[in-house]
Design a protein around this motif. Structure first.
Motif, PDB file in Angstrom:
ATOM      1  N   HIS A 128     -36.147  16.582  16.840  1.00  0.00           N
ATOM      2  CA  HIS A 128     -36.982  16.142  15.883  1.00  0.00           C
ATOM      3  C   HIS A 128     -36.062  15.605  14.647  1.00  0.00           C
ATOM      4  O   HIS A 128     -36.870  14.936  13.831  1.00  0.00           O
ATOM      5  CB  HIS A 128     -37.727  17.326  15.106  1.00  0.00           C
ATOM      6  N   LEU A 129     -34.886  15.809  14.782  1.00  0.00           N
ATOM      7  CA  LEU A 129     -33.872  14.959  13.942  1.00  0.00           C
ATOM      8  C   LEU A 129     -33.558  13.632  14.338  1.00  0.00           C
ATOM      9  O   LEU A 129     -32.618  13.458  15.286  1.00  0.00           O
ATOM     10  CB  LEU A 129     -32.662  15.851  13.795  1.00  0.00           C
ATOM     11  N   THR A 130     -34.457  12.574  14.099  1.00  0.00           N
ATOM     12  CA  THR A 130     -34.394  11.107  14.649  1.00  0.00           C
ATOM     13  C   THR A 130     -33.950  10.141  13.686  1.00  0.00           C
ATOM     14  O   THR A 130     -33.577   9.159  14.399  1.00  0.00           O
ATOM     15  CB  THR A 130     -35.865  10.831  15.118  1.00  0.00           C
ATOM     16  N   ARG A 131     -33.888  10.478  12.306  1.00  0.00           N
ATOM     17  CA  ARG A 131     -33.514   9.309  11.495  1.00  0.00           C
ATOM     18  C   ARG A 131     -32.288   9.520  10.678  1.00  0.00           C
ATOM     19  O   ARG A 131     -31.889  10.747  10.459  1.00  0.00           O
ATOM     20  CB  ARG A 131     -34.784   9.050  10.614  1.00  0.00           C
ATOM     21  N   ASP A 146     -36.478  15.237   8.708  1.00  0.00           N
ATOM     22  CA  ASP A 146     -36.189  14.478  10.256  1.00  0.00           C
ATOM     23  C   ASP A 146     -34.958  14.033  10.174  1.00  0.00           C
ATOM     24  O   ASP A 146     -34.641  13.109  11.106  1.00  0.00           O
ATOM     25  CB  ASP A 146     -37.368  13.783  10.735  1.00  0.00           C
TER      26      ASP A 146
END
Length: 292
Positions: free
Chosen positions: A72-75, A149
């Protein structure tokens, strides 16, 4: 030893040999890039490695240390703090675009925050103005505003930074554990002879930004080759370091982020060409030509 055991050992040996003979596409890619790595010069007095004789961090050591982050850590987020000219804002936007290509992630520029939130006790006077305490900015401003995120969240400050009372200044600082950091543009200003060279400022901010975000991804200073992750004792060393990550550091980035290597390289070449960054373009094109 029983024949069945001998047969099993023979199969194992043949499997290992076959594995060595058929490297993956990623292995071939990084092996090809390694031929373009430039050996680090012997550290001289005043250089980072002369004052800080670090051992570096291999790809194997990195994999042992680092956990692949939550999906979920995408940005990646950039957070301006202070007062910026229109020209500086334009360069920060270009760096946002560059970082999206370098890390192959969405990079978001957050709304600019006033520096009024930095208390007087976290500032100190200097002949040129004042400096702001970087650990306070990280812990009390950036960390609390880090989006859920965020793979990494880094502040850009207009003011100069210092990490503690016994340091003169610091270009930037990052927290491995919290994935947050801060970089100042104050010392990235142009020298008098290049006062109108926006590309010079752009290249410096690209270098410091990707370096500090690399730390947020738990990459240590590089001692393998000339690399954007080399340590720096001043602007001269920063200017001498390439924006290219060496083959060893690219292995780390790819393992952590899982992007398409060929797509990343093409997008970097397009960016360097568009913004007329000739040295960076030359290195990227040499990498492309080296690929099998």
């Amino acid at each position: 030893m029983k024949p069945r055991v001998l047969f099993a050992l023979a199969v194992l040996v043949l499997a290992c040999q076959k594995s060595k003979e058929t490297p993956t596409d990623e292995t071939r890619y990084f092996d090809a890039l390694e031929a373009n790595d430039t050996k680090l010069p012997t550290p001289a007095p005043g250089d980072w490695l002369y004052d800080h004789p670090e051992k570096g961090q291999t790809f194997v050591q990195y994999k042992r240390k680092v956990s692949v982050p939550d999906v979920h850590l995408t940005r990646i987020y950039l957070m301006p703090i202070g007062s910026f000219t229109k020209e500086q804002q334009a360069v920060m936007e270009q760096v946002r675009l560059y970082a999206s290509r370098y890390f192959q992630r969405d990079v978001v520029m957050m709304p600019t925050l006033s520096d009024s939130g930095i208390p007087q006790s976290k500032r100190r006077p200097r002949d040129f103005g004042e400096q702001w305490l970087s650990p306070y900015i990280i812990d009390s401003i950036v960390k609390g505003r880090r989006p859920a995120d965020a793979l990494a969240c880094m502040a850009f400050t207009s003011g100069d930074l210092y990490p503690s009372d016994d340091w003169n200044f610091v270009f930037g600082q990052a927290s491995y554990a919290e994935r947050v950091g801060v970089t100042s543009i104050f010392r990235l200003k142009f020298p008098p002879q290049r006062a109108h060279d926006q590309h010079f400022f752009l290249r410096r901010l690209m270098n410091v930004t990707t370096h500090e975000i690399g730390h947020m991804l738990q990459m240590a200073h590089c001692t393998h080759a000339l690399c954007v992750m080399n340590g720096s004792n001043g602007m001269a060393e920063t200017d001498a370091s390439p924006n290219r990550a060496c083959s060893e550091c690219q292995r780390k980035l790819h393992w952590r982020l899982g992007y398409d290597n060929q797509k990343r390289l093409k997008e970097l070449i397009d960016f360097f060409s568009k913004y007329r960054l000739s040295d960076d373009l030359s290195r990227a094109e040499e990498d492309a030509e080296a690929l099998p």
